[in-house]
Write a protein that holds these residues in place. Structure first.
Motif, PDB file in Angstrom:
ATOM      1  N   THR B 513       0.830  -1.207   0.000  1.00 46.24           N
ATOM      2  CA  THR B 513       0.000   0.000   0.000  1.00 46.24           C
ATOM      3  C   THR B 513       0.865   1.257   0.000  1.00 46.24           C
ATOM      4  OG1 THR B 513      -1.716  -1.206   1.173  1.00 46.24           O
ATOM      5  CG2 THR B 513      -1.854   1.189   1.230  1.00 46.24           C
ATOM      6  N   MET B 514       1.902   1.229   0.830  1.00 44.47           N
ATOM      7  CA  MET B 514       2.743   2.418   0.972  1.00 44.47           C
ATOM      8  C   MET B 514       3.544   2.693  -0.306  1.00 44.47           C
ATOM      9  SD  MET B 514       5.641   3.233   3.840  1.00 44.47           S
ATOM     10  CE  MET B 514       7.159   2.617   3.153  1.00 44.47           C
ATOM     11  N   VAL B 515       4.350   1.723  -0.733  1.00 44.73           N
ATOM     12  CA  VAL B 515       5.261   1.972  -1.854  1.00 44.73           C
ATOM     13  C   VAL B 515       4.544   1.816  -3.197  1.00 44.73           C
ATOM     14  CG1 VAL B 515       7.394   1.227  -2.984  1.00 44.73           C
ATOM     15  CG2 VAL B 515       7.245   1.233  -0.484  1.00 44.73           C
ATOM     16  N   VAL B 516       3.885   0.672  -3.396  1.00 42.49           N
ATOM     17  CA  VAL B 516       3.245   0.418  -4.691  1.00 42.49           C
ATOM     18  C   VAL B 516       2.004   1.297  -4.838  1.00 42.49           C
ATOM     19  CG1 VAL B 516       2.391  -1.358  -6.254  1.00 42.49           C
ATOM     20  CG2 VAL B 516       4.144  -1.948  -4.564  1.00 42.49           C
ATOM     21  N   GLY B 517       1.307   1.542  -3.745  1.00 42.23           N
ATOM     22  CA  GLY B 517       0.145   2.428  -3.776  1.00 42.23           C
ATOM     23  C   GLY B 517       0.531   3.815  -4.291  1.00 42.23           C
ATOM     24  N   ARG B 518       1.690   4.284  -3.855  1.00 42.49           N
ATOM     25  CA  ARG B 518       2.169   5.591  -4.324  1.00 42.49           C
ATOM     26  C   ARG B 518       2.487   5.539  -5.828  1.00 42.49           C
ATOM     27  NH1 ARG B 518       1.644  10.115  -5.017  1.00 42.49           N
ATOM     28  NH2 ARG B 518       3.330  11.611  -5.240  1.00 42.49           N
ATOM     29  N   LEU B 519       3.029   4.405  -6.291  1.00 38.07           N
ATOM     30  CA  LEU B 519       3.311   4.246  -7.724  1.00 38.07           C
ATOM     31  C   LEU B 519       2.008   4.303  -8.529  1.00 38.07           C
ATOM     32  CD1 LEU B 519       5.983   1.357  -7.827  1.00 38.07           C
ATOM     33  CD2 LEU B 519       6.367   3.817  -8.134  1.00 38.07           C
ATOM     34  N   ILE B 520       0.950   3.721  -7.976  1.00 32.10           N
ATOM     35  CA  ILE B 520      -0.340   3.763  -8.683  1.00 32.10           C
ATOM     36  C   ILE B 520      -0.794   5.212  -8.833  1.00 32.10           C
ATOM     37  CG2 ILE B 520      -2.797   3.175  -8.535  1.00 32.10           C
ATOM     38  CD1 ILE B 520      -1.992   0.570  -7.203  1.00 32.10           C
ATOM     39  N   GLU B 521      -0.693   5.965  -7.761  1.00 28.50           N
ATOM     40  CA  GLU B 521      -1.102   7.376  -7.852  1.00 28.50           C
ATOM     41  C   GLU B 521      -0.316   8.100  -8.944  1.00 28.50           C
ATOM     42  OE1 GLU B 521      -2.480   8.745  -3.447  1.00 28.50           O
ATOM     43  OE2 GLU B 521      -0.322   8.576  -3.721  1.00 28.50           O
ATOM     44  N   ARG B 522       0.988   7.857  -8.941  1.00 29.83           N
ATOM     45  CA  ARG B 522       1.833   8.576  -9.918  1.00 29.83           C
ATOM     46  C   ARG B 522       1.574   8.067 -11.333  1.00 29.83           C
ATOM     47  NH1 ARG B 522       7.243   7.368  -8.173  1.00 29.83           N
ATOM     48  NH2 ARG B 522       7.737   8.272 -10.201  1.00 29.83           N
ATOM     49  N   ALA B 523       1.347   6.777 -11.485  1.00 30.59           N
ATOM     50  CA  ALA B 523       1.056   6.237 -12.822  1.00 30.59           C
ATOM     51  C   ALA B 523      -0.293   6.757 -13.322  1.00 30.59           C
ATOM     52  CB  ALA B 523       1.083   4.714 -12.793  1.00 30.59           C
ATOM     53  N   CYS B 524      -1.248   6.932 -12.417  1.00 32.13           N
ATOM     54  CA  CYS B 524      -2.553   7.506 -12.791  1.00 32.13           C
ATOM     55  C   CYS B 524      -2.366   8.945 -13.276  1.00 32.13           C
ATOM     56  CB  CYS B 524      -3.516   7.477 -11.613  1.00 32.13           C
ATOM     57  SG  CYS B 524      -4.154   5.836 -11.249  1.00 32.13           S
ATOM     58  N   ASP B 525      -1.547   9.716 -12.547  1.00 29.53           N
ATOM     59  CA  ASP B 525      -1.269  11.095 -12.977  1.00 29.53           C
ATOM     60  C   ASP B 525      -0.657  11.091 -14.372  1.00 29.53           C
ATOM     61  OD1 ASP B 525      -2.183  11.897 -10.549  1.00 29.53           O
ATOM     62  OD2 ASP B 525      -0.200  12.324  -9.684  1.00 29.53           O
ATOM     63  N   ASN B 526       0.263  10.151 -14.573  1.00 34.30           N
ATOM     64  CA  ASN B 526       0.958  10.072 -15.853  1.00 34.30           C
ATOM     65  C   ASN B 526      -0.026   9.732 -16.984  1.00 34.30           C
ATOM     66  OD1 ASN B 526       2.877   7.819 -17.636  1.00 34.30           O
ATOM     67  ND2 ASN B 526       3.509   9.949 -17.451  1.00 34.30           N
ATOM     68  N   LEU B 527      -0.971   8.834 -16.688  1.00 31.72           N
ATOM     69  CA  LEU B 527      -1.970   8.459 -17.700  1.00 31.72           C
ATOM     70  C   LEU B 527      -2.797   9.674 -18.103  1.00 31.72           C
ATOM     71  CD1 LEU B 527      -3.488   6.160 -19.254  1.00 31.72           C
ATOM     72  CD2 LEU B 527      -5.017   6.029 -17.275  1.00 31.72           C
ATOM     73  N   ARG B 528      -3.186  10.425 -17.105  1.00 37.00           N
ATOM     74  CA  ARG B 528      -3.992  11.612 -17.365  1.00 37.00           C
ATOM     75  C   ARG B 528      -3.212  12.608 -18.231  1.00 37.00           C
ATOM     76  NH1 ARG B 528      -6.892  12.731 -12.065  1.00 37.00           N
ATOM     77  NH2 ARG B 528      -4.739  13.020 -11.399  1.00 37.00           N
ATOM     78  N   GLU B 529      -1.941  12.787 -17.923  1.00 37.96           N
ATOM     79  CA  GLU B 529      -1.117  13.689 -18.740  1.00 37.96           C
ATOM     80  C   GLU B 529      -1.026  13.194 -20.178  1.00 37.96           C
ATOM     81  OE1 GLU B 529       2.661  13.874 -16.745  1.00 37.96           O
ATOM     82  OE2 GLU B 529       1.698  14.675 -14.941  1.00 37.96           O
ATOM     83  N   TYR B 678       1.679  10.069   5.831  1.00 35.86           N
ATOM     84  CA  TYR B 678       3.059  10.011   5.377  1.00 35.86           C
ATOM     85  C   TYR B 678       3.096  10.479   3.926  1.00 35.86           C
ATOM     86  CZ  TYR B 678       7.326   7.780   3.621  1.00 35.86           C
ATOM     87  OH  TYR B 678       8.533   7.527   3.020  1.00 35.86           O
ATOM     88  N   PRO B 679       3.778  11.572   3.648  1.00 41.19           N
ATOM     89  CA  PRO B 679       3.654  12.208   2.324  1.00 41.19           C
ATOM     90  C   PRO B 679       4.129  11.334   1.164  1.00 41.19           C
ATOM     91  CG  PRO B 679       5.328  13.317   3.680  1.00 41.19           C
ATOM     92  CD  PRO B 679       4.626  12.353   4.565  1.00 41.19           C
ATOM     93  N   HIS B 680       4.943  10.314   1.414  1.00 41.59           N
ATOM     94  CA  HIS B 680       5.469   9.530   0.296  1.00 41.59           C
ATOM     95  C   HIS B 680       4.811   8.163   0.174  1.00 41.59           C
ATOM     96  CE1 HIS B 680       8.341  12.719   0.033  1.00 41.59           C
ATOM     97  NE2 HIS B 680       8.669  12.543   1.295  1.00 41.59           N
ATOM     98  N   GLY B 681       3.744   7.930   0.931  1.00 40.62           N
ATOM     99  CA  GLY B 681       3.050   6.644   0.840  1.00 40.62           C
ATOM    100  C   GLY B 681       1.746   6.800   0.074  1.00 40.62           C
ATOM    101  N   GLY B 682       1.244   5.726  -0.495  1.00 33.46           N
ATOM    102  CA  GLY B 682      -0.028   5.767  -1.218  1.00 33.46           C
ATOM    103  C   GLY B 682      -1.101   6.386  -0.335  1.00 33.46           C
ATOM    104  N   GLN B 683      -1.715   7.467  -0.781  1.00 34.47           N
ATOM    105  CA  GLN B 683      -2.739   8.220  -0.030  1.00 34.47           C
ATOM    106  C   GLN B 683      -2.318   8.562   1.408  1.00 34.47           C
ATOM    107  OE1 GLN B 683      -6.627   6.363  -0.328  1.00 34.47           O
ATOM    108  NE2 GLN B 683      -6.855   7.033  -2.441  1.00 34.47           N
TER     109      GLN B 683
END
Ligand SMILES: Cc1cc2nc3c(=O)[nH]c(=O)nc-3n(C[C@H](O)[C@H](O)[C@H](O)COP(=O)(O)OP(=O)(O)OC[C@H]3O[C@@H](n4cnc5c(N)ncnc54)[C@H](O)[C@@H]3O)c2cc1C
Lengths: 286, 728
Positions: B513-529, B678-683
């Motif tokens: 949740t912490m590490v991979v969850g954060r990757l999902i958020e960033r990959a979602c942002d990237n998809l939108r871009e 935690y600012p660097h964890g998924g949500q």
């Protein structure tokens, strides 16, 4: 694997007579193994392929073995009566409460609804929980074969580890338990957890007009009465603490170290269970 | 959000690998070593089995090197000349039915000339027992900070203590199992596993195949707890070897007895503390020694040792710390990954030791902890300055309030004076757990994750993180849906399949949740871009854009991607073991109330409070479930679960005699969370999967000590052991 499914007791006895009797036995392809609830027989099924090749006698079609019969002076349990049947029997709660207490501590619901009292006796495990309470109530085992009926007090039924006074061609037909008025009764089971546990040490205690009965399990090659303790109670010998029971107990039991516990633990705990239980009812216990 | 697969599992409809039909398959079984150590003289296959159509595989059938690829190349796939533990695999068989395969395996005899076995990791091995280097040490590590010897010499009080913990079996509900088959040139493996890419790399090496010719797919997995991190590699290789030799699909499914006898378990540990203290109880110096039983092969022992050592000084401030550790080779089953990964062992020791100190110097155990708990700006054993803004005193206070600690203590005094044979007590443990890989692990792994925008406007998360009962699918859906402002129904989670999903690391170390969850958020942002939208876009806008993109680019794939980036300011030195061991820690205080029956010497937990700060709680039901499940597993480890060793093999390898708690053996477990995102964890989440296993054992032991006055130091505290302590 062959399964025979008789619907009457005489059919069952006839089958046992041909398959399991004396000299014929060597000729028979393989002796028949009776099955009641199957909860002991099937436990090791996947690990023991040799048992798959045996022949079985399924008792479940014999209706008369399901009877629970209350009389003024006794309770008779057919060989197919399960723990669950007695858990649901109001009369049992008041007349023979240790049966219900023991039943409720056997395995969990799945086992209670399939496992039988007779199977518990015939499996002859020293850790059986049904046997000590029945023995403390002076239960009598009724055996049948094509040659006739026979009654043996449960207290005399076991002769050694897994050794019974029952021939391979005999079946348990019923178990008769006398009804008495009790001054004291208590069942204690100590397992390695609160449910689904095999007993490490246990005891059933009853006091009636017939005197004291103290029956322990998992502390000897068979479930056993403790005659020295019973005599000590009948004689009202003064007991000041658990240690005072230890000498008497050592004449009655022969616990071992095994995968579930140690002899030392079994001895000590049995003495303590007895002491704290009896202290409530015996003035000789200080 | 409710758990997606929960109802299917609850109602028995989920199909696990053993349930899935596999056309024309053979069944595999494993022939194992009967001895703890020795030279294989012969493998006797009875005549009637030879030429009976049975498929046999031994080490000579291996196309590649005879090693299961992990940290060190010492773990054989199939023993060749020697065996190093009982139940070590020697030969594989495949037959037309499960029963036939098992029968055949039972008839094949491995004849071993025995050699002196090393069976006690606490003892220095004799010359004849040496099998690794010149001392059987698998791994040695040291953490050192400050001037420990000087500080100890100067300390007014020094308290010493030795603590021991036993092995623990995972008891995942579904035993190990794999299916393997050939799809043209490709070896496909489908089964119960946590880490698809670990299995892939072990397979390519063992089979000497390029990655394109190996495909690993995760099946529904009935629990893992770390037991499906390392071990599935060997089951997968075995199944693949049989499939290649037989040229038929293979099912290789362990039953419970085989699984418990032959697979990895939690490392047994011996831990010694020497603690220098001021008169008031301030910790001035720590000298700690940690010894783990590594078992027959290295597996993951070095990393388990390192995590254990990093947690060994507890969540307390101290400037002078030395922690020495080693993992010893012994001739028992290899010990491996298990929820907590070394930390439960060392945290048990320090938290029990804190109560030992409190008693010895006459300070209240709560006060002792308050005095020493880390505050922001102070450093851990590795010199990591903690500065996350969590109020650790508040975590402790909350647990004391919820459990009514002080009130209970006084109540117990009265109760214990009255009762003939029951004794009650209450105890606590303060602890922490580092989330994610240790040190530079995450940076080295460079996890990659994709989210695909589909032609129908839905979004699919492509991740190698596995659902093993902990809720990965649900939490990933939740994170992606929130990030893209979509309904959860618009999110798909791909089945982990090495041909479809990128490698975003294993499902371990409380990192999903912490590490991979954060990757999902960033990959979602990237998809939108990629479809020309910014973060303000609504879900409807996004979906329209996805559909439009696909109309313009028929048959193309639209992927948003993210690769791991280390949070700023993290420094770690693998040589000196100094620096920021973990990017985030969960903080907790657990309180256990016990009742000891002096007739039976049985300790029963009658109340339990678990308070933790884990960043943001993303899904309260799932988080609570993780905590309660971990506490139950911790209660089992503390009081019931004991592996009984006989000549290096587990004698009680069935559930009849290996005792895990039933629902009747656990009290109500009251869970509370404090939140500090935690600012660097998924949500804003930190890892929580392993944390709950760290606290129960020491809290329970401290409660038993309070109830009875004895000083228990060896885990599990089964009644037979407690009897010896009480009767001393
Ligand atoms: C999960 C689990 C938990 C358990 N927990 C407990 C427990 O807590 N306490 C406990 O005491 N036991 C326990 N058992 C054991 C078992 O359930 C009991 O012994 C039960 O009473 C056996 O009855 P059954 O009808 O199932 O016997 P079966 O398995 O059918 O038979 C047992 C033996 O008795 C013989 N037999 C059966 N009926 C007759 C008959 N009428 N005449 C002659 N021979 C006969 C059979 O041939 C066999 O040898 C447990 C078993 C399991 C699987």
């Amino acid at each position: 694997m062959a399964i025979h499914q008789p619907s009457t007791l005489s059919e069952a006895c006839a089958l046992l007579a041909t398959h399991n009797r004396g000299s014929d036995r060597d000729l028979a392809p393989s002796p028949l193994v009776p099955i009641a609830g199957g909860t002991d027989l099937y436990t090791h099924w996947p690990q023991r392929p040799d048992e798959h090749a045996k022949s079985y006698l399924d008792l479940s079609g014999i209706e008369e073995l399901r009877a629970v019969r209350w009389r003024n002076d006794s309770l008779t349990l057919g060989a197919l009566v399960t723990y669950w049947r007695l858990i649901q029997d109001r009369t049992c709660w008041s007349a023979l409460p240790m049966l219900v207490q023991a039943a409720r501590q056997v395995g969990a619901v799945q086992i209670q609804t399939r496992g039988t009292w007779a199977g518990n006796i015939a499996n002859a495990s020293p850790a059986a929980d049904g046997v000590p309470v029945m023995m403390a109530y002076d239960a009598v085992v009724e055996l049948v074969s094509s040659e006739g009926r026979e009654e043996i007090p449960l207290a005399d039924f076991y002769q050694g580890y897994k050794q019974m006074r029952m021939r391979p061609d005999q079946l348990i037909r019923s178990i008769r338990i006398p009804r008495r008025s009790f001054l004291f009764q208590r069942f204690e089971k100590v397992g390695s957890r609160n449910a689904q546990a095999i007993t490490k040490v246990g005891v059933a205690i009853a006091r009636s007009g017939a005197g004291w009965r103290v029956v322990a399990n998992s502390v000897a090659p068979t479930v056993c009465r403790c005659p020295t303790i019973e005599a000590l109670l009948d004689d009202k010998v003064t007991v000041r603490g658990p240690d005072d029971l230890a000498t008497a107990l050592s004449q009655d039991i022969a616990p071992i170290d095994d995968i579930r516990s140690t002899a030392r633990y079994r001895r000590r705990v049995l003495a303590r269970l007895l002491y704290f239980a009896l202290r409530e009812s015996c003035s000789a216990f200080e | 959000m409710k758990r997606f697969e929960g109802l299917e599992k609850l109602t028995g409809r989920t199909l696990f690998i053993d349930d899935l039909p596999l056309e024309n398959c053979l069944w595999g079984a494993t022939v194992r070593s009967p001895a703890a150590r020795g030279t294989i003289r012969q493998v006797r296959v009875p005549n009637h089995l030879e030429g009976s159509g049975l498929v046999l595989v031994d080490h000579r059938d291996l196309p590649g090197p005879n090693v299961v690829s992990l940290i060190t190349d010492d773990w054989p796939i199939l023993a060749a000349e020697t065996v190093r533990h009982r139940y070590e695999p020697v030969m594989l068989v495949a037959a037309e039915s499960r029963a036939a395969a098992r029968r055949a395996a039972a008839q094949i005899e491995v004849v071993v000339d025995p050699l002196p076995a090393a069976l006690d990791f606490r003892q220095t091995p004799t010359a004849e027992q040496i099998q690794v280097g010149d001392d059987n040490v698998l791994k040695q590590l040291k953490i050192e900070r400050g001037e420990v010897d000087e500080a100890l010499a100067a300390a007014p009080i020094v308290v010493e203590g030795e603590y021991e913990t036993g092995a623990q079996e995972h008891v995942y509900l579904e035993p190990q199992g794999m299916a393997a088959w050939l799809d043209g040139e490709v070896v496909v493996v489908h089964g119960s596993l946590q880490c698809p890419y670990y299995v892939e790399s072990a397979l390519t090496r063992a089979l000497d195949l390029p990655a394109e010719r190996v495909r690993v797919i995760q099946a529904a997995t009935g629990g893992g707890f770390g037991g499906k991190e390392d071990f599935p590699s060997i089951v997968a290789i075995h199944a693949a070897l049989l499939a290649i030799k037989a040229q038929r699909p293979i099912k290789l499914i362990y039953d419970r007895g085989e699984d418990m006898a032959a697979t990895t378990k939690r490392h047994p540990a011996w831990i010694r503390h020497r603690t220098g203290l001021s008169e008031e109880g301030q910790i001035l110096a720590h000298d700690i020694e940690v010894v783990l039983d590594g078992g027959a092969y290295v597996t993951l022992s070095p990393v388990v040792l390192s995590r254990g050592m990093i947690h060994a000084a507890g969540p307390y401030a101290c400037d002078h710390v030395r922690i020495r550790g080693r993992a010893m080779m012994t001739n028992s089953v290899p010990f491996g990954a298990f929820r907590g990964f070394g930390a439960p062992q060392t945290l048990f020791a320090i938290e029990r030791h804190m109560d030992v100190i409190a008693k010895q110097i006459g300070v209240d155990p709560v006060k002792l902890r308050r005095l020493n708990l880390l505050t922001d700006g102070q450093a851990t054993a590795t010199g990591q300055v903690i500065d996350d803004g969590t109020d650790r005193q508040q975590v402790l206070s909350r647990a004391l309030d919820l459990s009514r600690f002080t009130y209970k203590r006084s109540q117990h005094t009265a109760f214990n004076a009255e009762h003939a044979y029951l004794r009650r007590g209450i105890g606590l443990a303060c602890f922490f757990h580092g989330a994610g890989f240790t040190g530079s692990g995450e940076r080295a792994m460079k996890s990659l994750l994709h989210v695909a925008g589909l032609a129908d406007g839905r979004v699919e998360v492509l991740s190698a993180s596995t659902e093993i009962g902990q809720g990965t699918t649900t939490i990933f859906t939740q994170i992606a849906a929130d990030q893209l402002r979509l309904d959860p129904e618009q999110i798909l989670i791909a089945q982990p399949d090495t041909w479809r999903v990128p490698d975003n690391g294993p499902t371990v170390a409380s990192r999903t949740t912490m590490v991979v969850g954060r990757l999902i958020e960033r990959a979602c942002d990237n998809l939108r871009e990629r479809v020309g939208l910014d973060a303000a876009a609504t879900g409807t806008e996004l979906q329209a854009a996805l559909v439009a993109w696909h109309e313009e680019h028929p048959d193309e794939e639209l992927l948003g991607s993210a690769r791991y980036q280390q949070p700023p300011g993290i420094e770690w030195d693998d040589e000196t073991y100094r620096g920021d061991a973990y990017s985030a820690y969960g903080w907790a205080t657990y309180v256990a109330e016990v009742e000891v029956d002096l007739r039976t010497y049985t300790a029963r937990v009658i109340d339990f409070v678990a308070v933790q700060e884990i960043g943001k709680v993303l899904n309260e039901t799932l988080a609570r479930g993780q905590i309660q499940g971990g506490v139950v597993q911790g209660i089992g480890w503390a009081l019931l679960e004991e592996c009984r060793w006989q000549e290096g093999g587990m004698a009680n390898h069935q559930l009849t005699n290996y005792i895990i708690p039933t629902s009747d053996d656990v009290p109500s477990i009251r869970v509370a969370f404090l939140e500090n995102p935690y600012p660097h964890g998924g949500q804003g989440a930190k890892g929580i999967g392993e944390l709950p296993l760290d606290g129960p054992a020491p809290a329970i032991f401290n409660a038993v000590a309070a109830a009875t006055g004895v000083d228990p130091r060896v885990l599990p505290l089964v009644p037979e052991r407690l009897m010896e302590l009480i009767e001393q």
